[in-house]
Design an enzyme around this catalytic site. Structure first.
Site, PDB file in Angstrom:
ATOM      1  N   CYS A  18    -136.174-111.825 -33.985  1.00  0.00           N
ATOM      2  CA  CYS A  18    -135.408-112.001 -35.218  1.00  0.00           C
ATOM      3  C   CYS A  18    -134.148-112.826 -34.979  1.00  0.00           C
ATOM      4  CB  CYS A  18    -135.086-110.641 -35.818  1.00  0.00           C
ATOM      5  SG  CYS A  18    -136.607-109.790 -36.212  1.00  0.00           S
ATOM      6  N   GLU A  19    -134.340-114.058 -34.658  1.00  0.00           N
ATOM      7  CA  GLU A  19    -133.245-115.018 -34.445  1.00  0.00           C
ATOM      8  C   GLU A  19    -133.779-116.387 -34.847  1.00  0.00           C
ATOM      9  OE1 GLU A  19    -130.178-114.829 -32.495  1.00  0.00           O
ATOM     10  OE2 GLU A  19    -130.396-112.804 -31.669  1.00  0.00           O
ATOM     11  N   PRO A  41    -133.455-125.329  -2.671  1.00  0.00           N
ATOM     12  CA  PRO A  41    -134.224-125.774  -3.840  1.00  0.00           C
ATOM     13  C   PRO A  41    -134.858-124.606  -4.582  1.00  0.00           C
ATOM     14  CG  PRO A  41    -135.550-126.032  -1.867  1.00  0.00           C
ATOM     15  CD  PRO A  41    -134.181-125.554  -1.410  1.00  0.00           C
ATOM     16  N   GLY A  42    -134.908-124.700  -5.883  1.00  0.00           N
ATOM     17  CA  GLY A  42    -135.591-123.703  -6.705  1.00  0.00           C
ATOM     18  C   GLY A  42    -136.596-124.421  -7.589  1.00  0.00           C
ATOM     19  N   ARG A  43    -136.059-125.065  -8.630  1.00  0.00           N
ATOM     20  CA  ARG A  43    -136.900-125.672  -9.664  1.00  0.00           C
ATOM     21  C   ARG A  43    -137.964-126.631  -9.112  1.00  0.00           C
ATOM     22  NH1 ARG A  43    -134.670-126.488 -14.874  1.00  0.00           N
ATOM     23  NH2 ARG A  43    -132.637-126.413 -13.860  1.00  0.00           N
ATOM     24  N   TYR A  67    -136.954-120.459 -13.757  1.00  0.00           N
ATOM     25  CA  TYR A  67    -136.053-119.931 -14.779  1.00  0.00           C
ATOM     26  C   TYR A  67    -136.819-119.526 -16.045  1.00  0.00           C
ATOM     27  CZ  TYR A  67    -133.000-122.211 -11.469  1.00  0.00           C
ATOM     28  OH  TYR A  67    -132.400-122.597 -10.306  1.00  0.00           O
ATOM     29  N   GLY A 122    -130.944-128.311  -6.664  1.00  0.00           N
ATOM     30  CA  GLY A 122    -130.616-129.186  -7.783  1.00  0.00           C
ATOM     31  C   GLY A 122    -131.573-130.309  -8.085  1.00  0.00           C
ATOM     32  N   ARG A 160    -135.266-120.884 -22.176  1.00  0.00           N
ATOM     33  CA  ARG A 160    -134.738-122.233 -21.924  1.00  0.00           C
ATOM     34  C   ARG A 160    -134.651-123.113 -23.182  1.00  0.00           C
ATOM     35  NH1 ARG A 160    -136.373-125.721 -18.901  1.00  0.00           N
ATOM     36  NH2 ARG A 160    -134.388-126.189 -17.916  1.00  0.00           N
ATOM     37  N   TYR A 180    -130.800-124.016 -23.811  1.00  0.00           N
ATOM     38  CA  TYR A 180    -130.373-125.365 -23.410  1.00  0.00           C
ATOM     39  C   TYR A 180    -130.978-126.468 -24.266  1.00  0.00           C
ATOM     40  CZ  TYR A 180    -130.111-122.612 -19.044  1.00  0.00           C
ATOM     41  OH  TYR A 180    -129.912-121.646 -18.102  1.00  0.00           O
TER      42      TYR A 180
HETATM   43  N1  LLP Z   1    -128.073-122.945  -5.145  1.00  0.00           N
HETATM   44  C1  LLP Z   1    -127.166-122.461  -5.997  1.00  0.00           C
HETATM   45  C2  LLP Z   1    -125.887-121.998  -5.475  1.00  0.00           C
HETATM   46  C3  LLP Z   1    -127.448-122.418  -7.368  1.00  0.00           C
HETATM   47  O1  LLP Z   1    -126.538-121.936  -8.203  1.00  0.00           O
HETATM   48  C4  LLP Z   1    -128.707-122.871  -7.851  1.00  0.00           C
HETATM   49  C5  LLP Z   1    -129.017-122.826  -9.278  1.00  0.00           C
HETATM   50  C6  LLP Z   1    -129.640-123.344  -6.907  1.00  0.00           C
HETATM   51  C7  LLP Z   1    -129.286-123.384  -5.563  1.00  0.00           C
HETATM   52  C8  LLP Z   1    -131.002-123.823  -7.294  1.00  0.00           C
HETATM   53  O2  LLP Z   1    -130.969-124.948  -8.110  1.00  0.00           O
HETATM   54  P1  LLP Z   1    -132.314-125.732  -8.491  1.00  0.00           P
HETATM   55  O3  LLP Z   1    -132.871-126.317  -7.225  1.00  0.00           O
HETATM   56  O4  LLP Z   1    -133.258-124.779  -9.098  1.00  0.00           O
HETATM   57  O5  LLP Z   1    -131.863-126.772  -9.435  1.00  0.00           O
HETATM   58  N2  LLP Z   1    -131.188-121.544 -15.777  1.00  0.00           N
HETATM   59  C9  LLP Z   1    -131.041-122.978 -15.658  1.00  0.00           C
HETATM   60  C10 LLP Z   1    -130.772-123.413 -14.251  1.00  0.00           C
HETATM   61  C11 LLP Z   1    -129.588-122.723 -13.622  1.00  0.00           C
HETATM   62  C12 LLP Z   1    -129.370-123.117 -12.186  1.00  0.00           C
HETATM   63  C13 LLP Z   1    -128.422-122.187 -11.546  1.00  0.00           C
HETATM   64  N3  LLP Z   1    -128.198-122.436 -10.156  1.00  0.00           N
HETATM   65  C14 LLP Z   1    -132.262-123.647 -16.266  1.00  0.00           C
HETATM   66  O6  LLP Z   1    -133.145-122.951 -16.746  1.00  0.00           O
HETATM   67  O7  LLP Z   1    -132.347-124.880 -16.303  1.00  0.00           O
END
Ligand code: LLP
Length: 418
Positions: free
Chosen positions: A342-343, A274-276, A371, A239, A312, A316
């Site tokens: 076409c949107e 962590p992802g993003r 993402y 997050g 994105r 969003y």
């Molecule tokens: N853990 C769980 C259980 C999650 O559902 C997520 C993201 C993460 C970790 C990783 O979160 P991050 O560190 O990346 O914030 N598609 C959206 C974001 C969706 C996030 C879904 N869950 C976007 O493009 O902003």
């Protein structure tokens, strides 16, 4: 410093000019910097070096096997939410005992796959899932390691579509219910309680919602202790946000410092998902301008990447910085950067002031590593773009551009139509 920089007016990723890659592989393509990916992973992981912890990269944010392999080689675990992600993580060489499985809707096949692989833990999201997992584990003669994903009812102050820790969200379980589930789980012969989990949302730019969450989880862990339920893993989810435009999220170091102060005294291995924050600013989407079009009230740049390549902005209203790959001080013009789909919702930017560009020029859509490709689709029967990994002065295709035949893979005309 994300290793996307101009040199003599040309945008480079590390030591490679994006123009060179475009000439070789065509457009659009996603380009990732190896140096940035590894630096971001190390920065996050080492911020917690003073405590027992496991950094489980969130596969959904960027799932290319090359990138997963890179993190695996750096000791990462993985956070997965599907059988497909489990398959990817295992193929990338991630040990099963470093994999945590989240998600509200794990199917029987997925639970069995996780059990047979021997993953670290299942983060349960409903009482029904708990009973079902116990049954699945029983029929395999196994014990399933579990955590309960708690919904702490904390406002992450982010976009409503990516907020997950509020009571009204489908995710996690109310604290009180979680407590009674733990008591039940303890008595179930094919479950082994090992952890507590949470994930309150994505793109958080403040630490306070994380701290509020930890406070609530601490109370739960204490109450469980009184009932002789020992928690070994505390999974704090992902997050942490990044800078797309003006946001000023805390550096992983500050985030870690605040969190570690709050978890002080809890005797658990910490897990992060962590992802993003690891991949977001390590990747960009390179697209070519097809046409410039002056409408009666707006100027459009029609580019060869659309919402199927990067959804994105459409989904969003997200901001992604856009810059020309070749920069030579030109007049600014306010434009909508739109794709070929076409949107009306197919745009990468609206009312954006950009240097005036001509058809054939390249644009870089920044901060697209998280993402981006992971959410791409074949809408309008558009082959998905190539993915490129740059390391120093080298680059390699880590996913080929799809072909028209790829689009038809698996489809068939039934006999009664022949
Ligand atoms: N853990 C769980 C259980 C999650 O559902 C997520 C993201 C993460 C970790 C990783 O979160 P991050 O560190 O990346 O914030 N598609 C959206 C974001 C969706 C996030 C879904 N869950 C976007 O493009 O902003």
């Amino acid at each position: 410093m994300h290793h996307f920089e101009y040199r003599q007016g040309q945008l480079y990723c590390e030591e490679v000019s994006l123009e060179t890659i475009a000439t070789e592989v065509g457009t659009p393509f996603y380009c990732y910097s190896h140096a940035t990916l590894s630096r971001h992973f190390r920065a996050f992981d080492s911020a917690f070096s003073e405590v027992n912890h496991l950094t489980c990269f969130s596969v959904k944010s960027c799932s290319n096997i090359a990138i997963l392999s890179l993190f695996a080689s750096m000791g990462a675990g993985m956070d997965i939410v599907s059988g497909g992600e489990l398959h990817r993580a295992l193929k990338a060489g991630v040990p099963a005992e470093k994999i945590v499985f989240s998600g509200v809707g794990k199917s029987e096949d997925e639970l069995v796959y996780g059990l047979e692989s021997g993953i670290l833990m299942f983060n349960l999201e409903s009482p029904q899932e708990m009973f079902f997992l116990n049954d699945c584990a029983a029929s395999l003669g196994r014990r399933a390691p579990i955590a309960i994903r708690v919904n702490p009812d904390v406002d992450p102050k982010t976009h409503p579509y990516i907020s997950t820790g509020l009571r009204e969200n489908k995710f996690g379980i109310d604290l009180d219910i979680a407590e009674s589930m733990y008591v039940q789980a303890k008595e179930m012969s094919n479950l082994e309680v090992v952890g507590v989990g949470c994930h309150i949302g994505s793109q958080l730019t403040e630490v306070s919602p994380f701290l509020d969450t930890i406070k609530r989880l601490k109370l739960l862990i204490d109450r469980l202790k009184e009932q002789a339920i020992e928690i070994r893993y505390l999974d704090l989810g992902g997050g942490l946000g990044i800078t797309y435009s003006e946001e000023a999220p805390p550096h992983p170091r500050e985030y870690a410092k605040s969190l570690l102060a709050e978890v002080d005294g809890i005797d658990c291995t910490l897990i992060f998902e962590p992802g993003r924050v690891i991949v977001g600013n390590a990747g960009s989407l390179i697209t070519r301008v097809l046409y410039t079009k002056a409408g009666p009230v707006k100027n459009f740049l029609v580019v060869d990447a659309g919402m199927n390549d990067l959804v994105r902005p459409s989904l969003y209203g997200s901001y992604h910085h856009i810059q020309p790959v070749s920069d030579h001080g030109r007049q600014q013009l306010t434009v909508d950067v739109v794709g070929p789909i076409c949107e009306t919702g197919d745009f990468l930017a609206r009312d954006r002031s950009l240097p005036q560009v001509e058809p054939g020029e390249l644009l870089a859509v920044m901060s697209a590593g998280a993402y981006g490709f992971a959410m791409s689709s074949n809408y309008n029967s558009r082959p998905r773009p190539a993915e490129i990994l740059v390391s120093g002065d080298k680059f390699e295709i880590i996913r080929s551009r799809e072909t028209y035949d790829d689009l038809l893979r698996g489809e068939r005309v039934p006999n009664f139509l022949r």
